[in-house]
Design a protein around this motif. Structure first.
Motif, short mmCIF file in Angstrom:
data_model
loop_
_atom_site.label_atom_id
_atom_site.label_comp_id
_atom_site.label_asym_id
_atom_site.label_seq_id
_atom_site.Cartn_x
_atom_site.Cartn_y
_atom_site.Cartn_z
N LEU A 1 -2.63 -15.88 20.70
CA LEU A 1 -2.00 -17.35 21.17
C LEU A 1 -0.15 -16.96 20.23
O LEU A 1 -0.31 -15.68 19.39
CB LEU A 1 -2.36 -18.19 19.59
N PRO B 1 -4.31 -12.49 17.28
CA PRO B 1 -4.95 -13.23 18.32
C PRO B 1 -5.76 -14.32 17.13
O PRO B 1 -5.11 -14.53 15.18
CB PRO B 1 -6.06 -11.86 17.77
N VAL B 2 -6.68 -14.92 17.79
CA VAL B 2 -6.80 -16.54 17.09
C VAL B 2 -7.99 -16.49 17.82
O VAL B 2 -8.31 -16.68 18.24
CB VAL B 2 -5.85 -17.63 17.30
N HIS B 3 -9.27 -16.88 15.89
CA HIS B 3 -10.64 -16.59 16.28
C HIS B 3 -10.74 -18.11 16.51
O HIS B 3 -9.82 -19.24 16.45
CB HIS B 3 -11.51 -16.94 14.95
N LYS C 1 -12.80 -20.40 16.32
CA LYS C 1 -13.30 -21.07 15.21
C LYS C 1 -12.06 -21.74 14.81
O LYS C 1 -11.88 -23.09 13.54
CB LYS C 1 -14.50 -20.75 14.11
N LEU C 2 -10.88 -21.09 14.98
CA LEU C 2 -9.83 -21.09 14.32
C LEU C 2 -8.73 -21.34 14.87
O LEU C 2 -7.68 -21.90 13.92
CB LEU C 2 -9.18 -19.89 13.53
#
Lengths: 137, 429, 196
Positions: A74, A78-80, A82-83
């Motif tokens: 984003l 980095p964004v997992h 699930k998050l």
């Protein structure tokens, strides 16, 4: 299904019939845009397809970069998966915004679907699939 | 220079917070808009056969420590569980740590040799992808927790310029054994050790700055006398047997002298005596009570409590005994001054509505802030890094020692008996 | 793109702890050691360097016996009985005061007369306080109270050499409560006979 059509929508029509997806019951407009005017994030190998240039009108789009290694970025963070919804929620709090996906062309289809499903759960109604134009012969 | 600048920054943030806070906020280091840096700890891998008890003690201690300060918080376990290591691609693995919220990542390896444990640790700054810190530690398996504390201290130093509190200790007075004795515990209240078993009255412990000596008052021989004790050797000796109270010792910053309170008549004055013992020299001569001296971190002045103007108030005097001046004017009562390590702020005990409360005074700006808390709150004592305070409160019933937790809230660290008069040192030598 | 900017700002805010911009610099340029880490034999980032040998924290011993000879004095039992008989009355004080009240002076005059009638008796005058000051301040206040009594006895002709003085501050309260009735009991000077 009350899809509004966009240019080149036919190419992606099969998304409609994947089993995912009650989420697809919601209005979801998927279109292809060309890349040049988007900010650069991590380098990804974008699919090649001819598409319309971006419209500058409407709410500012959110750009998600999906790398070959299945990282979701984003901006440059980095964004997992699930998050992801937690990170998007504040960005969408002010009203609907389109989301542009800059996905690497080598990404597994299932991963892209996971991302689309998350976006749809978040109430995103417009998703742009970012491509680069095919090489001019 | 960098540390100096940081200290000033902290001071401003701190005062702004305490002055503005409506509810109880104890010396928060972080101001409201700032967040703790999130640190992930990857499971360390073992390169050779290692003692499983030692490595698990190391990891547990490390994780606990890294979540204990105001500057940094441990990545929640449910986030860490989402990280799938990418075999053969450590860079991608680190990006996955970043994708679950980590800003720093600590990873490392264990190896063993005999009863020795070798830890190689690296701290990654995940935004830049660069190594911020790398160090190799070696010690006997039995010292696994100490190694973890040492590593955690270094990481805090990287973030704040000051080492963390994880090897620090608090000396205090407790009556849990039936008499007031001298005790020592870790900064978080763990590992309490009884230093004296005199079954008399011990009072007012004070560390030498290097953590070698502990001065305290004891009624062991009938009259209160001032002693210095070497905790690592268990031996102690009197350094003042003057008439009067012989209490409230405070070391000079070079550790060579001790200022304390004693009387030659009904008055109580300040005296200075060599820390090794010697002839005390009288520093103040005013009538009434002068007590609770605190030697400033730069050694030049001594703040103390005096009744020379009527009610107990804080005064300062140069270490040579000249230039006496009053510091507090707004308090009905001011006592127990404690210097912050920055040499600019004082914490002290004031009275509000008949109860003791902790107050702070900035000597540059004269800004005074009272920290209202439930119960009676007294005996403030700065942490060695100056970021927080230990103090004594009756809010849970008996007198107990509290420190601030990472969010700036008071946290009780003693439970048995009454526990009073904390004195905090970076490390016992 | 404002999204990206926003994120960058958030990240920055989190990294800049308590306004210490230089710390962030330390993080991203680890090859510039801080003064402390230089003396602490820190290795440059990413390099295999010297090993820090972690020493045990020193063992803490219990302070059993002092270096100089120290022994608590033992009182013979007949003195205990003598004290129990209550020939000498305790003196009481107002809050935070070491001044002698008029009733206290009368009481002390009786004590002085008894002492002059028993010229071999030695006494220790103990100053006590209520709990409503800090402990170390109270120790000094108790000292003042005890000395005020000693001086007054001296003015009435009692030999100062027979009178020892000690302050217990708030350390040995006579009443254990936390109210005015307990406090008024604890603001006192107590007479202990130490020799006949």
């Amino acid at each position: 299904m009350a899809f509004r059509t966009a240019d080149d929508f036919d190419n992606l029509a099969e998304i409609n019939i994947t089993p995912l997806v009650d989420v697809m019951m919601v209005l979801l407009i998927i279109f292809i845009v060309t890349a040049p005017m988007l900010v650069q994030g991590l380098q990804v190998d974008l699919p090649r397809a001819s598409a319309a240039a971006l419209s500058q009108k409407g709410p500012e789009p959110i750009v998600l970069t999906l790398t070959r290694d299945r990282l979701i970025l984003l901006g440059d963070q980095p964004v997992h998966l699930k998050l992801l919804s937690g990170k998007l929620a504040p960005l969408l709090a002010g009203g609907p915004r389109p989301v542009y996906l800059k996905g690497d062309q080598a990404l597994p289809y299932g991963f892209v679907i996971d991302v689309l499903a998350t976006l749809n759960r978040m109430g995103v109604e417009e998703i742009g699939m970012v491509t680069v134009p095919p090489p001019t012969p | 220079m960098r540390q100096r600048a940081t200290g000033a920054g902290l001071a401003f943030a701190l005062l702004a917070t305490t002055a503005a806070a409506q509810e109880e906020v104890y010396l928060k280091v972080t101001s409201p808009g700032l967040q703790r840096v999130v640190i992930g700890v990857a499971p360390f891998t073992s390169r050779s056969a290692v003692d499983a008890v030692a490595t698990s003690q190391f990891m547990n201690t490390l994780r606990t420590d890294l979540d204990q300060t105001a500057v940094m918080g441990l990545l929640p376990e449910e986030n860490a569980r989402l990280v799938e290591p990418a075999p053969g691609n450590p860079g991608l693995t680190r990006q996955r740590w970043r994708s679950v919220g980590a800003q720093l990542l600590l990873d490392g390896t264990f190896s063993g040799a005999g009863n020795q444990l070798v830890v190689e640790a690296q701290l990654w700054e995940l935004t830049s992808g660069e190594i911020a810190y790398s160090r190799r530690f070696q010690a006997g398996n039995a010292l696994a927790a100490t190694m973890a504390h040492t590593l955690a201290n270094e990481i805090v130093r990287l973030l704040t310029g000051q080492p963390g509190p994880f090897l620090s200790r608090i000396a205090f007075i407790s009556d849990r054994s039936g008499a007031k004795e001298l005790w020592l515990m870790r900064w978080d209240g763990s590992d309490p050790q009884q230093l004296t078993t005199h079954r008399s009255i011990a009072l007012a412990p004070a560390w030498s700055p290097d953590g070698q000596w502990l001065a305290f008052t004891s009624f062991l021989r009938g009259q209160p006398q001032l002693f210095v004790l070497r905790p690592t050797q268990g031996s102690f000796k009197p350094i003042s047997t003057l008439p009067g109270v012989n209490t409230s010792a405070s070391f000079s910053p070079d550790g060579k002298q001790v200022v304390f309170a004693a009387g030659d008549d009904g008055n109580t004055h300040l005296w200075v005596v060599p820390a090794e013992g010697g002839t005390p020299v009288q520093l103040t001569t005013t009538r009434g009570i002068s007590t609770q001296p605190a030697w400033s971190p730069n050694g030049r002045q001594i703040v103390f409590t005096s009744t020379m103007g009527g009610s107990p108030q804080l005064y300062a005097i140069d270490a040579e005994g000249t230039n006496l001046r009053r510091l507090t004017f707004e308090d009905k009562f001011a006592d127990e001054a404690a210097w912050a390590p920055d040499g600019v702020r004082l914490a002290y005990t004031t009275q509000v509505d008949g109860r003791f409360q902790i107050a702070t005074l900035d000597l540059r700006t004269n800004a005074r802030a009272v920290i209202d808390g439930p119960g009676s709150n007294e005996s403030p004592c700065w942490s060695p890094d100056g970021t927080t305070l230990a103090f004594v409160s009756t809010r849970t019933g008996r007198k107990q020692i509290f420190i601030t937790d990472p969010l700036g809230r008071p946290r009780q660290i003693t439970n048995d008996g009454n526990n009073t008069q904390p004195s905090w040192v970076a490390q016992v030598q | 793109m404002s999204t990206a900017k926003q994120l960058a700002v958030l990240t920055l805010a989190a990294l800049v702890v308590a306004g210490a911009c230089s710390h962030r610099k330390t993080l991203v340029t680890p090859d510039v050691p801080t003064p402390e880490s230089a003396t602490a034999s820190s290795t440059a980032a990413g390099t295999e360097g010297a090993t820090t040998v972690v020493q045990a924290e020193p063992a803490i011993g219990s302070a059993g016996t002092p270096e100089a000879g120290v022994s608590a004095s033992d009182l013979p039992t007949d003195l205990v009985e003598l004290n129990r008989a209550g020939y000498l009355k305790d003196a009481f004080f107002d809050t935070n005061k070491a001044d002698l009240r008029d009733d206290t002076r009368e009481l002390l005059a009786a004590n002085a007369a008894w002492l002059k009638g028993h010229p071999t008796v030695k006494v220790q005058i103990e100053g006590h306080c209520d709990e409503r000051n800090t402990g170390e301040y109270n120790l000094a206040l108790g000292w003042r109270r005890a000395f005020a009594v000693k001086d007054y006895l001296g003015s009435l002709g009692v030999d100062a050499g027979r009178i020892g003085v000690i302050s217990y501050g708030e350390e040995k309260p006579f009443a254990q409560g936390h109210d005015e009735s307990a406090w008024s009991q604890n603001r006192r000077v107590h007479f202990a006979i130490t020799g006949r």
